[in-house]
Design an enzyme around this catalytic site. Structure first.
Site, mmCIF file in Angstrom:
data_model
loop_
_atom_site.group_PDB
_atom_site.id
_atom_site.type_symbol
_atom_site.label_atom_id
_atom_site.label_comp_id
_atom_site.label_asym_id
_atom_site.label_seq_id
_atom_site.Cartn_x
_atom_site.Cartn_y
_atom_site.Cartn_z
ATOM 1 N N GLU A 65 0.812 -1.219 0.000
ATOM 2 C CA GLU A 65 0.000 0.000 0.000
ATOM 3 C C GLU A 65 0.842 1.265 0.000
ATOM 4 O OE1 GLU A 65 -0.410 -2.561 2.067
ATOM 5 O OE2 GLU A 65 -2.344 -3.417 1.483
ATOM 6 N N HIS A 134 -11.252 -5.021 9.714
ATOM 7 C CA HIS A 134 -11.849 -4.910 8.372
ATOM 8 C C HIS A 134 -13.181 -4.175 8.417
ATOM 9 C CE1 HIS A 134 -8.912 -8.105 7.739
ATOM 10 N NE2 HIS A 134 -9.029 -7.910 6.440
#
Ligand code: TPP
Ligand code: MG
Lengths: 337, 318
Positions: A65, A134
């Site tokens: 990322e 998440h």
């Protein structure tokens, strides 16, 4: 709304349509992220895109990322129009330096001589049983960073229009999607159109209380408003659509009409963006329009638990919104203690 | 190898870089510049040698220790001086200071206050060249300390898998602040890590301008030819403290003296004399010219306007 043909599509398709449209128009627009190619993205948003645009423009990245958001920052500084997808918004912690110290700062610290027209798309929010890593709603972090725009559309129409505006924008835009919105359908024009960044929308008119909200919570607010209507309370719902820059004017106008304010946000209550909404109202002229203290409906200050009923217990729900409005209306007027 | 006229120019640039930083060091000591700056004194041959191998259209990314990179790239010392003094006419109109000097349009994509902060950006510039079908390259400067940041790993991997035209140039000046490279890494050379990414790794003596130049030229050629990135390491040394002055508690006087003996500017000057390109008296003139140029830059900068207070609220979109 433009007068072109429209049809019912999902929020997911609306996001895709904006990307596809922008990429057909401008060879400098590309999409980059983990599994966005043949897999179609973790939530299927980019399904079919690599087949049209090829692997050079719909780019599968390693699990990196920081690397690819940094790369997109550099490509944007060179004038390209990158769209970076983060698979889950929780993973944004891995590219905080690229976003906060690089992308957000470059224009200012270079004295306006350079800009980073990048879009970072990412699904946030809870309600999927995916537990603490998440499910978060961390958007308030970025509202706190000058130099970043933060957009959180709640409808397919706004998703398409705001994403096209975000891709056009000279600034970095964080584009928050919601996993529970992807399958939501509505009429969306075929043609490209823009929804301006920084403009809220009054999605339901009412006289008794203002509910300011965004993202998935907008739908909870509308459900709550319907339930309240059955009890003789007419809520006005303001969908912020953009969290930064925030449209304080639209909220103030509504509060001046209703005299009451409830904020409904999915992030945790402490230092959430709802605190900013309320502060701006109470430190401004519209404070005097309030006839009682504002209220917030937000997630409890805990990580998101896995168990379904625990998750529901700590999240905002339409019922909690109804209760909050009810107790606000029941509060003793003019007693601020 | 550069042509002869150019070689004297390179010497001048090294002198200009050194004089600039020595001047800034003095100004700090006198309290005439605020904030912080990191000096490039001792490392000049790396930036000037490598940047001499660039072609029109190539870009660089720089670091917190970026004055030498900027001067080598051709930035104007007047506007650099103005930026250090926080003036409206500086490169960033007084909003950036030493650690953010940039000239994006010219291809100097910015110094960076974050260690390793420009490595992702360098990949992005390489991406833009590749996808626009341009045969330009990116020269990405970073310190050996930055090689231990996560972004080093991610950037080198991305550049390698996508064959981005980036040359990663590690200036191994032996320390990251006080942390010696020997304590901070278990490999002999930073360039040994190239193997892990499937790219060539090369270590050269940073004190030899020609060595740096030739290695950079070869790596840049590879990059432009679509053969991907290179990890180039230049062994070098910073003479002055980490930022402004420091007490040098982490190294010995002898060590500093030893490196100063292999001074890159002196070595290059001697080489030019041997090549018949420079006479001893000319050397004096060059030194004086460079001093005058820098004095002039800071004098001018002192007389520049301060930015308007309201400009603090400009240049930010949200
Ligand atoms: C992410 C980050 N960590 C720490 C610092 C503080 N810092 C600035 S320069 C520096 C040393 C960097 O060493 P190196 O990369 O070798 O460059 P050098 O200073 O030797 O040129 C440190 C620790 C920083 N600016 N950014
Ligand atoms: Mg170092």
């Amino acid at each position: 709304m433009p007068s072109s043909a429209s049809r019912e599509i999902t929020y997911r398709e609306a996001v895709r349509e904006a990307m596809v449209g922008a990429m057909r128009n401008d060879p400098e627009v590309f999409l980059m992220g983990e599994d966005v190619g043949v897999y179609g993205g973790a939530f299927g948003v980019s399904r079919g895109m690599v087949e049209e645009f090829g692997e050079d423009r719909v780019v599968d990245t390693p699990i990196s990322e920081a690397g690819y958001v940094g790369l997109c920052t550099g490509a944007a500084l060179m004038g390209m129009r990158p769209i970076a997808e983060l698979q889950f918004s929780d993973f944004i912690t891995h590219c905080m330096d690229q976003l906060v110290n690089q992308a957000a700062k470059i224009r200012y610290m270079f004295g306006g001589e350079g800009s980073v027209p990048m879009v970072v798309r990412t699904p946030g929010g809870a309600g999927t049983g995916a537990a603490a890593q998440h499910s978060q709603s961390l958007e308030a972090w970025f509202v706190h960073v000058p130099g970043l725009k933060v957009v959180m559309p709640s409808t397919p129409y706004d998703a398409k229009g705001l994403l096209l505006s975000a891709i056009d924008d000279q600034n970095t835009v964080l584009f928050y999607e919601h996993k529970l919105l992807y399958n939501r359908k509505e009429e969306v024009p075929d043609e490209p159109y823009r929804v301006p960044i920084g403009e809220a929308r009054v999605s339901r008119e009412g006289e008794d209380v203002t509910i300011a909200t965004a993202g998935l919570m907008h739908h909870y607010a509308l459900e709550a408003a319907d339930a309240l209507s059955g009890k003789g309370v007419e809520a006005e719902v303001v969908d912020l659509r953009t969290l930064s820059p925030m449209d304080h004017g639209s909220i103030a106008r509504s509060v001046e009409k209703t005299g009451r304010l409830v904020v409904v946000e999915e992030d945790v209550k402490t230092a959430g963006w709802g605190a900013e909404v309320i502060s701006r109202i109470v430190e401004g002229e519209s404070f005097y329009a309030l006839d009682r203290a504002p209220a917030r409906v937000a997630a409890a200050d805990v990580p998101i638990p896995y168990n379904r009923s625990l998750e529901t217990y700590i999240r905002p729900t339409p019922e909690k919104v109804v209760d909050a409005v009810q107790s606000l209306l029941d509060a003793r007027v003019g007693v601020y203690a | 190898m550069q042509d002869n006229g150019n070689r004297v120019e390179l010497l001048k640039k090294m002198l200009l870089s050194r004089t600039f930083d020595e001047k800034v060091n003095d100004l700090y000591a006198e309290g005439k510049v605020h904030g912080t700056a990191h000096f490039y004194v001792g490392q000049e041959s790396v930036a000037i040698g490598a940047i001499a191998a660039l072609r029109e259209g190539d870009v660089i990314t720089s670091t917190h220790r970026g004055h030498g990179h900027a001067i080598a790239f051709g930035l104007d010392v007047d506007r650099m001086a103005a930026e250090l003094l926080g003036q409206a006419t500086g490169y960033c109109h007084g909003k950036g200071g030493s650690m953010h000097i940039a000239d994006v349009r010219a291809g100097m994509l910015g110094a960076n206050g974050i260690v390793g902060g420009s490595m992702g950006i360098a990949c992005g510039a390489g991406w833009a060249f590749k996808h626009r079908g341009q045969d330009h390259a990116v020269l990405c400067f970073f310190g050996e300390g930055a090689a231990n940041e996560g972004i080093f790993h991610e950037s080198l991997n991305l550049a390698a898998i996508w064959k981005l035209p980036v040359v990663f140039l590690c200036e191994n000046n032996q320390y990251g602040m006080s942390m010696s490279v020997k304590k901070a890494t278990a490999v002999e050379n930073i360039s040994d890590r190239a193997t892990a990414y499937g790219m060539p790794g090369v270590t050269v003596s940073g004190a030899e301008l020609d060595e740096v130049h030739d290695a950079a030229a070869e790596a840049l050629e590879r990059a432009r030819a679509g053969e991907g990135p290179t990890l180039l390491e230049a062994i070098t040394y910073r003479y002055l403290g980490h930022s402004k002055s420091d007490a040098n508690l982490y190294r010995t006087r002898e060590e500093i003296a030893m490196w100063r003996k292999r001074d890159p500017i002196q070595r290059f000057a001697v080489k030019l004399e041997e090549e018949g390109l420079l006479k001893e008296e000319e050397w004096r003139t060059l030194e004086e010219q460079s001093k005058r140029r820098i004095e002039e830059a800071f004098e001018k900068a002192q007389n520049q306007p301060d930015p308007k207070p309201e400009s603090a609220l400009e240049d930010v979109y949200a």
